[in-house]
Write an enzyme that holds these catalytic residues in place. Structure first.
Site, PDB file in Angstrom:
ATOM      1  N   LYS A   1       0.634  -1.091  -0.029  1.00 56.65           N
ATOM      2  CA  LYS A   1      -0.107  -0.103  -0.108  1.00 56.65           C
ATOM      3  C   LYS A   1       0.742   0.984  -0.071  1.00 56.65           C
ATOM      4  CE  LYS A   1      -3.859  -0.688   2.312  1.00 56.65           C
ATOM      5  NZ  LYS A   1      -4.584  -0.763   3.708  1.00 56.65           N
TER       6      LYS A   1
ATOM      7  N   ARG B   1      -2.853   2.945   8.554  1.00 59.39           N
ATOM      8  CA  ARG B   1      -3.153   1.790   7.861  1.00 59.39           C
ATOM      9  C   ARG B   1      -2.101   0.868   7.777  1.00 59.39           C
ATOM     10  NH1 ARG B   1      -4.615   4.726   2.079  1.00 59.39           N
ATOM     11  NH2 ARG B   1      -5.833   3.079   1.713  1.00 59.39           N
TER      12      ARG B   1
ATOM     13  N   GLY C   1      -6.088 -10.634   8.156  1.00 54.94           N
ATOM     14  CA  GLY C   1      -5.840 -10.932   9.237  1.00 54.94           C
ATOM     15  C   GLY C   1      -4.958  -9.837  10.239  1.00 54.94           C
TER      16      GLY C   1
ATOM     17  N   MET D   1      -4.049  -5.751  11.048  1.00 52.41           N
ATOM     18  CA  MET D   1      -4.790  -4.740  11.801  1.00 52.41           C
ATOM     19  C   MET D   1      -5.767  -4.089  10.963  1.00 52.41           C
ATOM     20  SD  MET D   1      -3.955  -1.583  13.968  1.00 52.41           S
ATOM     21  CE  MET D   1      -4.405  -0.635  12.413  1.00 52.41           C
TER      22      MET D   1
ATOM     23  N   ARG E   1      -4.056  -1.043  -6.567  1.00 51.75           N
ATOM     24  CA  ARG E   1      -3.304  -2.307  -6.604  1.00 51.75           C
ATOM     25  C   ARG E   1      -3.663  -2.980  -7.784  1.00 51.75           C
ATOM     26  NH1 ARG E   1      -6.137  -4.749  -1.234  1.00 51.75           N
ATOM     27  NH2 ARG E   1      -8.319  -4.082  -1.959  1.00 51.75           N
TER      28      ARG E   1
ATOM     29  N   HIS F   1      -4.938 -44.169  -8.233  1.00 56.03           N
ATOM     30  CA  HIS F   1      -5.410 -44.494  -9.465  1.00 56.03           C
ATOM     31  C   HIS F   1      -6.539 -43.432  -9.885  1.00 56.03           C
ATOM     32  CE1 HIS F   1      -8.344 -46.881 -11.811  1.00 56.03           C
ATOM     33  NE2 HIS F   1      -7.249 -46.998 -12.688  1.00 56.03           N
TER      34      HIS F   1
ATOM     35  N   SER G   1      12.791 -41.277 -20.251  1.00 56.06           N
ATOM     36  CA  SER G   1      11.720 -40.728 -19.946  1.00 56.06           C
ATOM     37  C   SER G   1      11.664 -40.700 -18.518  1.00 56.06           C
ATOM     38  CB  SER G   1      10.735 -41.023 -20.918  1.00 56.06           C
ATOM     39  OG  SER G   1       9.235 -40.501 -20.316  1.00 56.06           O
TER      40      SER G   1
ATOM     41  N   GLY H   1       9.925 -41.364 -15.319  1.00 53.07           N
ATOM     42  CA  GLY H   1       8.627 -41.527 -14.959  1.00 53.07           C
ATOM     43  C   GLY H   1       8.692 -41.036 -13.294  1.00 53.07           C
ATOM     44  N   THR H   2       8.468 -39.898 -13.090  1.00 55.01           N
ATOM     45  CA  THR H   2       8.555 -39.249 -11.822  1.00 55.01           C
ATOM     46  C   THR H   2       7.737 -39.817 -10.682  1.00 55.01           C
ATOM     47  OG1 THR H   2       7.612 -37.473 -12.236  1.00 55.01           O
ATOM     48  CG2 THR H   2       9.867 -37.349 -12.439  1.00 55.01           C
ATOM     49  N   ASN H   3       6.512 -40.587 -11.105  1.00 58.43           N
ATOM     50  CA  ASN H   3       5.630 -40.917  -9.961  1.00 58.43           C
ATOM     51  C   ASN H   3       6.361 -42.022  -9.223  1.00 58.43           C
ATOM     52  OD1 ASN H   3       3.732 -39.213 -11.199  1.00 58.43           O
ATOM     53  ND2 ASN H   3       2.668 -40.755 -12.202  1.00 58.43           N
ATOM     54  N   ASP H   4       6.744 -43.203 -10.039  1.00 59.26           N
ATOM     55  CA  ASP H   4       7.328 -44.354  -9.562  1.00 59.26           C
ATOM     56  C   ASP H   4       8.673 -43.938  -8.982  1.00 59.26           C
ATOM     57  OD1 ASP H   4       6.028 -46.833  -9.463  1.00 59.26           O
ATOM     58  OD2 ASP H   4       6.004 -46.760 -11.655  1.00 59.26           O
TER      59      ASP H   4
ATOM     60  N   CYS I   1       7.947 -37.825 -17.807  1.00 64.62           N
ATOM     61  CA  CYS I   1       6.427 -38.056 -18.178  1.00 64.62           C
ATOM     62  C   CYS I   1       5.407 -38.388 -16.973  1.00 64.62           C
ATOM     63  CB  CYS I   1       6.176 -39.273 -18.981  1.00 64.62           C
ATOM     64  SG  CYS I   1       6.789 -40.699 -18.418  1.00 64.62           S
TER      65      CYS I   1
ATOM     66  N   TYR J   1      11.475 -32.064 -22.935  1.00 61.77           N
ATOM     67  CA  TYR J   1      10.330 -31.862 -22.791  1.00 61.77           C
ATOM     68  C   TYR J   1       9.636 -32.486 -21.481  1.00 61.77           C
ATOM     69  CZ  TYR J   1       9.536 -37.008 -23.448  1.00 61.77           C
ATOM     70  OH  TYR J   1       9.944 -38.638 -23.399  1.00 61.77           O
TER      71      TYR J   1
HETATM   72  P1  ADP Z   1      -8.096  -2.148   3.771  1.00 60.67           P
HETATM   73  O1  ADP Z   1      -6.486  -2.490   3.229  1.00 60.67           O
HETATM   74  O2  ADP Z   1      -8.977  -2.866   4.390  1.00 60.67           O
HETATM   75  O3  ADP Z   1      -8.626  -1.557   2.284  1.00 60.67           O
HETATM   76  P2  ADP Z   1      -7.563   0.785   3.940  1.00 60.67           P
HETATM   77  O4  ADP Z   1      -6.254   1.295   4.653  1.00 60.67           O
HETATM   78  O5  ADP Z   1      -7.258   0.754   2.741  1.00 60.67           O
HETATM   79  O6  ADP Z   1      -7.672  -0.523   4.406  1.00 60.67           O
HETATM   80  O7  ADP Z   1      -8.630   1.807   4.435  1.00 60.67           O
HETATM   81  C1  ADP Z   1     -10.047   1.377   4.837  1.00 60.67           C
HETATM   82  C2  ADP Z   1     -10.672   2.330   4.121  1.00 60.67           C
HETATM   83  O8  ADP Z   1     -10.542   3.404   4.732  1.00 60.67           O
HETATM   84  C3  ADP Z   1     -10.869   2.380   2.761  1.00 60.67           C
HETATM   85  O9  ADP Z   1     -12.263   2.618   2.198  1.00 60.67           O
HETATM   86  C4  ADP Z   1      -9.763   3.564   2.558  1.00 60.67           C
HETATM   87  O10 ADP Z   1     -10.269   4.119   1.229  1.00 60.67           O
HETATM   88  C5  ADP Z   1     -10.296   4.798   3.814  1.00 60.67           C
HETATM   89  N1  ADP Z   1      -9.454   5.477   4.220  1.00 60.67           N
HETATM   90  C6  ADP Z   1      -8.021   5.213   4.362  1.00 60.67           C
HETATM   91  N2  ADP Z   1      -7.328   6.414   4.733  1.00 60.67           N
HETATM   92  C7  ADP Z   1      -7.944   7.226   4.499  1.00 60.67           C
HETATM   93  C8  ADP Z   1      -7.817   8.848   4.318  1.00 60.67           C
HETATM   94  N3  ADP Z   1      -6.639   9.222   4.631  1.00 60.67           N
HETATM   95  N4  ADP Z   1      -9.004   9.497   4.169  1.00 60.67           N
HETATM   96  C9  ADP Z   1     -10.129   8.993   3.696  1.00 60.67           C
HETATM   97  N5  ADP Z   1     -10.308   7.566   3.864  1.00 60.67           N
HETATM   98  C10 ADP Z   1      -9.238   6.799   3.996  1.00 60.67           C
HETATM   99 MG    MG Z   2      -7.950  -0.505   0.834  1.00 60.02          MG
HETATM  100 MG    MG Z   3       5.837 -46.166 -13.819  1.00 56.48          MG
END
Ligand code: ADP
Ligand code: MG
Ligand code: MG
Length: 878
Positions: free
Chosen positions: A22, A91, A100, A102, A335, A453, A761, A763-766, A828, A848
């Site tokens: 990000k 962020r 997972g 924050m 992204r 099989h 050739s 035969g990498t299974n066996d 193969c 191959y």
């Molecule tokens: P995630 O990875 O879960 O998308 P983000 O860090 O991108 O988390 O942010 C969560 C939400 O908060 C997104 O919709 C993002 O556009 C918004 N957001 C993040 N930073 C700002 C900011 N500086 N101003 C306004 N909205 C923000």
């Molecule tokens: Mg985001």
């Molecule tokens: Mg064989």
């Protein structure tokens, strides 16, 4: 002094490892002049330093953060705790996007005083208070770790008390009361007042992001995806822009192209008067992004232009977050966008046509793991959401299948002929089940691994299969299966996903996908970039045809035994097995000869001049004998023998360890007439096809399971004699005679073996089975345990064991080529269709790889990508 903090104006997209995904992209967008709210990134190194310093931010890093805050304040002309007051978002941003981690905290910097200032300066107390209550809630749950439901229930209580339908209707009075209650919860849960200093809020939030790197969810995710723990996460601190500042503000997310079809249109949603997460949270229903044009033409145009610019800049389709604050447009994230396989291919080609990418770039960009999606039916996505997962087995052969369950091949065949959709459910399958497998939409087995099989045959057929699903308790006589606390009977519906291994209750609709011109085009680009040729493992004219459609450059493995299971033929081979004399055996073989010849002709016709590498009979003979009493009796009747005679031979042939018993070339040396008949059928078929059509087929004859040079030299003479007798004028040219390398000893003595072989050739299974001492058919259970306990990184039957089996292969090639410099070498085994293994084979002196027809496209793309990364590696060394 090490730099731990970078302003967005200092970084760029190459600095991903340091700034996280990000952060690197926020910096890059700032560099190219897009409207990104200013801010700074605290590096992944700072995260690691934090852990190194006993979970504390040291003086150096603290100073750099303070300096960055001052710079930000003067750049935007706002102050923490001042007027106009600066609010930021904090962020998290790992190098790879990682669920997972924050959650983001918005509106940080607010306190009892600044909320008043902000209310005055924006002339909306309501707006300021709404930001404050969101902030306390996010900070409370994320940083102070107070369970979210405390805040949610207070919000609900408030709405109920004043009879409000939505959050939008909260007025100044309601909000003031709510904030007071939120702060009480904070005091009660933490023993302290809600933090009033923006600086302290900021530090606490940054530390919370660092800490979240080591929470359980994040750790498990890293384990599953092989992300090292030492990577660490970066933290982005960014000036807030407000999409919730009234009706001329808003926020949205957009893909630059349609992620399902790849079509070039903006695809996404937005909400006016809303902040960040409201769009995905589903509190209100967002509008399709096209409607923004009517609401705010200028912002819409900016979005369109930014999308265009970002796509070209990143040479890839983008997934963008934007916010409009009282008419001003901002971008908050970009992204590479996730997309379906079909969309990925269309987008790659469109990019090449638009001159944004070259062919190499387009091929490199495709996600290998997605290619399978194009070849098999998949479950209807929406319907899948509602389905219950009953159990999970191994994803043995991709695709999705739904059908009524049957427990044996015969009932499956019968049900299919009556027009039912059939799913074959068995303990495990054996060659006898082939017809039943053909009649089924999918195959589910309780035992067996990725090269059992069921798995191998299903992949060959392009049929979906889940194997080794140990939760199945099959009761064949009662015709039921218990899965957990569900008991299903014959005819009940199940659905299986061979790409994930999941087993679902009930019927789920599937949709089929199609190979189109785009697919053909990108695959042909891939082929021009590859060093390895991709051949097919195909045993029938039908498979041969399929493999041509998927772009195979020949057949690398044609197993002759599968031909013996069709219809009546099985009785003829049984007659051969039962024969007491050589003459009797020859008579039975004479009956098989025409079948074999016709099959070979069919395959040669399909493959035309491309090489067809035929392996002489390999499996132990007892595989051809019936197992059940009724079938044994049936066989006795057909062959005019007694039941006990059949039983006796079956007993004689029973081996304690058939995989290491009388099979492969050992069979050929014990009963030379079998290989003699097969060679005759191959050469005659080729000559007949040559006479009937104007092309010359290219048969190659391969001797399996050689471990000793004499085995090969003797059988070579046998085969060569047949060839020179049938084709004295060499109308077929020099028919190659090669060998499989699948016994570890063959690798050790490869130079001696090469002396008698036109090609190797692998035969990498066996080879895997024998090198590791893991039975292909029984390894499923402990391999799973081994992976969990990290004894093994991957199933060696799926991904080649580079250090062990891979070294054997390397050694055998070295030795073989020392003896015969131009020796042709191929692979193969099932590994030929596995992308990671193909990448490894690309580093060896191999010509191959050969794999089942449905894995050919993946293998072609893998071969091209492997060649491209090799090229990149080589040029970086220069
Ligand atoms: P995630 O990875 O879960 O998308 P983000 O860090 O991108 O988390 O942010 C969560 C939400 O908060 C997104 O919709 C993002 O556009 C918004 N957001 C993040 N930073 C700002 C900011 N500086 N101003 C306004 N909205 C923000
Ligand atoms: Mg985001
Ligand atoms: Mg064989």
């Amino acid at each position: 002094m090490k730099q731990y903090v970078y302003n967005f104006s200092e970084g760029n997209k190459q600095m991903r490892n340091l700034l996280g995904g990000k952060g690197a992209n926020l910096a890059e967008m700032t560099q190219i002049g897009l409207p990104v709210p200013p801010g700074f990134t605290i590096t992944t190194e700072a995260c690691n330093q934090y852990f190194g310093d006993n979970n504390s931010i040291n003086e150096t890093i603290r100073e750099q953060i303070d300096k960055a805050v001052v710079q930000l304040e003067s750049l935007v002309n706002k102050q923490f705790d001042g007027s106009p007051c600066l609010l930021v978002s904090v962020r998290s941003g790992a190098v790879f996007s990682m669920p997972g981690m924050m959650d983001t905290i918005l509106n940080l910097g607010l306190n009892d005083e600044s909320v008043e200032i902000m209310g005055e300066s924006t002339q909306s107390m309501c707006f300021a208070l709404d930001c404050y209550r969101r902030f306390i809630q996010m900070y409370g749950s994320v940083v102070l770790e107070i369970p979210m439901y405390h805040f949610e229930s207070l919000l609900e209580d408030c709405k109920e008390k004043y009879q409000l339908k939505s959050d939008q209707e909260l007025q100044e009075g309601h909000l003031t009361e709510l904030i007071k209650n939120y702060k009480k919860i904070v005091l009660k849960e933490t023993g302290s007042e809600f933090e009033q200093s923006p600086k302290n809020q900021l530090y606490a939030a940054i530390e919370a992001v660092f800490r979240s790197w080591n929470n359980e969810r994040a750790k498990i995710y890293r384990q599953l995806n092989n992300i090292p723990d030492e990577v660490g996460t970066a933290v982005n601190v960014q000036m807030m822009v407000f999409g919730n500042m009234g009706d001329s503000s808003g926020t949205g997310v957009v893909f630059t192209r349609n992620p399902s079809s790849g079509e070039k249109v903006l695809f996404g949603e937005f909400l006016m008067n809303a902040q960040g997460e409201d769009v995905v949270a589903g509190i209100r229903t967002p509008k399709p992004v096209g409607e923004l044009e009517q609401i705010d033409k200028a912002a819409y145009d900016q979005l369109v232009n930014s999308a265009e610019l970002l796509e070209t800049h990143y040479s890839d389709m983008q997934d963008i977050e934007f916010t409009i604050e009282t008419g001003s447009f901002y971008i908050l994230q970009t992204r590479n966008g996730k997309r379906s396989a079909a969309a990925a291919i269309k987008i790659a080609i469109d990019f090449v046509e638009a001159g944004i990418l070259d062919q190499e770039g387009a091929v490199a960009q495709l996600d290998l793991s997605q290619i399978d999606q194009l070849l098999h039916p998949v479950f209807d996505h929406d319907k899948l959401q509602a389905a219950d997962v009953l159990a999970t087995g191994l994803p043995a052969s991709p695709g999705a299948a739904t059908g009524q369950i049957f427990f044996d091949a015969r009932s499956a065949e019968k049900a299919n002929s009556e027009g039912l959709e059939v799913l074959l459910v068995r303990m495990e399958t054996s060659p006898e089940d082939i017809q039943g497998m053909i009649s089924s939409r999918g195959i589910l087995t309780a035992r067996g691994g990725m090269t059992s099989h069921a798995a191998v045959v299903a992949r060959g057929m392009g049929k979906c299969c889940v194997s080794g699903c140990s939760a199945l308790e099959i009761n064949e006589s009662a015709r039921t299966v218990r899965i957990g606390d569900q008991v299903l009977k014959e005819g009940d519906y199940l659905s299986i996903d061979g790409s994930t291994g999941k087993v679902y209750l009930d019927k789920i609709e599937t949709i089929s996908t199609n190979l189109n011109a785009d697919f053909t085009k990108i695959m042909s680009w891939a082929d021009t970039l590859s060093r390895l040729t991709v051949l097919a493992n195909a045993d029938t004219p039908h498979d041969a045809q399929k493999s041509i459609e998927f772009g195979a450059r020949g057949i690398g493995l044609c197993r002759t035994e599968h031909m013996f299971f069709d219809g009546n033929r099985i009785m003829d081979i049984r007659e051969m097995i039962m024969a007491k004399t050589d003459t009797g055996r020859k008579a039975a073989l004479a009956k098989l000869y025409p079948y074999q010849k016709e099959d070979f002709k069919g395959i040669f016709k399909a493959m035309r001049t491309l090489p067809v590498n035929i392996r002489l009979l390999d499996p132990p003979l007892h595989e051809f004998l019936p197992k059940s009493k009724t079938e044994m009796q049936e066989m006795a009747d057909v062959l005019s023998l007694t039941y006990s005679e059949i039983e006796k031979v079956a007993e004689e042939l029973t081996e304690v360890n058939p995989m290491m018993g009388l099979r492969g070339c050992r069979l050929g040396l014990t009963y030379p007439e079998i290989y003699e008949m097969q060679s005759r059928a191959i050469i005659t078929a080729a000559l007949e096809v040559q006479a009937e059509y104007e092309f010359t087929p290219t048969p190659e004859i391969m001797i399996p399971l050689v471990g000793n040079e004499v085995e090969l030299s003797e059988l070579r003479v046998l085969v060569a004699d047949v060839i020179s007798a049938l084709d004295p004028e060499k109308k077929l040219g020099n028919v190659k005679i090669g060998t499989m390398i699948e016994v570890p000893r063959a690798c050790m003595v490869a130079e001696k073996i090469a002396h008698h072989a036109d090609y190797f050739s692998f035969g990498t299974n066996d080879l895997t089975q024998m090198a590791l001492g893991y039975s292909r058919d029984d390894a499923g259970t402990f391999i799973r345990k081994y992976k969990e306990r990290k004894v093994l990184e991957a199933d060696p039957f799926q991904k080649i064991d580079r250090e062990g089996v891979g070294e054997l292969v390397r050694m055998a090639i070295d030795k073989g080529k020392k003896q015969v410099p131009g020796l042709k070498v191929g692979v193969c085994g099932e590994h030929g269709g596995d992308a990671d293994s193909v990448a490894f084979f690309n580093t060896l002196d191999i010509d191959y790889v050969s794999c089942s027809p449905f894995r050919i496209p993946t293998a072609r793309l893998a071969a091209a990508q492997a060649a491209l990364s090799q090229k990149a590696l080589d040029s970086s060394k220069i």
